[in-house]
Design an enzyme around this catalytic site. Structure first.
Site, PDB file in Angstrom:
ATOM      1  N   ASP A  57      47.912 -11.618  12.666  1.00  0.00           N
ATOM      2  CA  ASP A  57      47.810 -10.617  11.618  1.00  0.00           C
ATOM      3  C   ASP A  57      47.858  -9.218  12.208  1.00  0.00           C
ATOM      4  O   ASP A  57      47.093  -8.878  13.113  1.00  0.00           O
ATOM      5  CB  ASP A  57      46.508 -10.792  10.843  1.00  0.00           C
ATOM      6  N   TYR A  62      47.745  -0.115  12.479  1.00  0.00           N
ATOM      7  CA  TYR A  62      47.056  -0.381  13.731  1.00  0.00           C
ATOM      8  C   TYR A  62      47.769   0.314  14.898  1.00  0.00           C
ATOM      9  O   TYR A  62      48.766  -0.175  15.417  1.00  0.00           O
ATOM     10  CB  TYR A  62      46.971  -1.884  14.007  1.00  0.00           C
ATOM     11  N   LYS A  88      51.481  -5.781   6.855  1.00  0.00           N
ATOM     12  CA  LYS A  88      51.048  -5.134   5.617  1.00  0.00           C
ATOM     13  C   LYS A  88      51.979  -3.990   5.221  1.00  0.00           C
ATOM     14  O   LYS A  88      52.776  -3.510   6.028  1.00  0.00           O
ATOM     15  CB  LYS A  88      49.607  -4.633   5.791  1.00  0.00           C
ATOM     16  N   GLY A 237      37.091  -9.357   9.615  1.00  0.00           N
ATOM     17  CA  GLY A 237      35.881  -8.636   9.985  1.00  0.00           C
ATOM     18  C   GLY A 237      34.636  -9.478   9.839  1.00  0.00           C
ATOM     19  O   GLY A 237      33.612  -9.002   9.334  1.00  0.00           O
TER      20      GLY A 237
END
Length: 328
Positions: A57, A62, A88, A237
């Site tokens: 992912d 990022y 994304k 997370g």
């Protein structure tokens, strides 16, 4: 993909994709909080593949493209069909301007992230991601960060409307054409998952930080709704940005920032309860090296803690849920 140990795999909802129960979240490969050299970052992804992780992912955000570049290098060292690749949309990179807000990424590319949930902006983001990743297809595409935490309460209605009339339409078209296997969202709030699930037809949702040992707001409405609609759930997370891995120590991170006193106190109480029942509340091993970025003991610690929770709470979790390492 040759792996030392094959992790269990599950079907991601309606997509037919077989994903490992643990995924590799690659925000740290974009220099989140700490600069990494290319060799260390790419070796971390390779090590994940060796350990049986096949869910990768990433996101343009990022490191402003850096994570996708590094993931692309790692992808070219394995068989592409062995990896479930997720990235994304919602931001595209402006190569002619520098970032005005680093968002915790201390390194990364010198490109500015332009927030754009429009149809054209989404297609531009997808094209850029394909180039950085060096591949001709992406398995999962998620609309990124349409939440109050990112945009603020005053802007969220406009962002949600733009995402549903722009990004969702674009991703739905790519899905209907078979360009991607599944579409979804990646956010930090369970309430936004519910709003999107009721507004469109999504295959997968990535929720960060809201279903962990520390907090479980996703249990009330989102997870039952996901189960009802057949939406695959990726839990991001799971250490709440770090504090559940480090414990309540100075500098511990929560929601990508220094943990506030009330969160430190709650984690300290969780530690006391776990110690009373002789259950490891956090990792007690030395820091990971570049060749052990996804050590099996990290997954074991988390799994053991979760299984010790009340059976009623655990049974309400959709069987499609799976942990994903790293921040969203």
């Amino acid at each position: 993909m040759a792996s030392q140990s094959q992790l269990p795999r599950r079907t991601l909802g309606r997509t037919g994709l077989q994903a490992s129960v643990l995924g590799f979240g690659t925000a740290p490969l974009g220099d989140l909080f700490l600069k990494l050299d290319d060799q260390t970052a790419i070796a971390a992804a390779e090590r994940a593949f060796e350990l049986g992780v096949n869910l990768l992912d990433t996101s343009p955000l990022y490191g402003y493209g850096l994570s996708e570049h590094r993931c692309g290098t790692a992808l070219r060292r394995v068989a592409r069909e062995d990896v479930v690749l997720c990235t994304k949309v919602g931001r595209w990179m402006d190569a002619f301007h520098s970032p005005d807000n680093r968002s915790g990424f201390v390194g990364g590319q010198p490109h500015k992230a332009v927030v754009d949930y429009s149809y054209d902006g989404t297609m531009r983001s997808v094209e850029q991601s394909l180039l950085r990743l060096g591949t001709d297809r992406i398995d999962l595409l998620l609309i990124h960060d349409v939440d109050v935490w990112t945009h603020g309460a005053a802007a969220i209605e406009d962002r949600f409307r733009e995402a549903m009339t722009g990004a969702y339409v674009a991703l739905d078209k790519l899905r209907s054409e078979g360009v991607v296997a599944g579409i979804g969202i990646g956010v930090n709030e369970a309430d936004m998952c519910v709003r999107f699930a009721k507004a469109g037809t999504f295959d997968v949702m990535l929720l960060a930080g809201r279903y962990s040992l520390l907090e479980q707001p996703a249990l009330k409405e989102f997870l039952p709704l996901a189960l009802e609609q057949g939406i695959a759930v990726l839990l991001g997370g799971v250490f709440n940005s770090g504090i559940l891995a480090t414990g309540a120590v100075k500098g511990a991170k929560y929601n990508y920032q220094d943990a506030p006193p009330q969160v430190m106190a709650r984690v300290a109480e969780i530690q006391r309860v776990c110690e009373a029942h002789r259950v490891a509340s956090r990792c007690r091993r030395p820091p990971c090296t570049s060749r052990s970025a996804i050590p099996p003991w990290r997954a074991w610690c988390w799994g053991r803690i979760v299984r010790r929770r009340s059976s009623a709470t655990w049974q309400r979790s959709p069987p499609r849920c799976r942990a994903r390492s790293g921040p969203i």
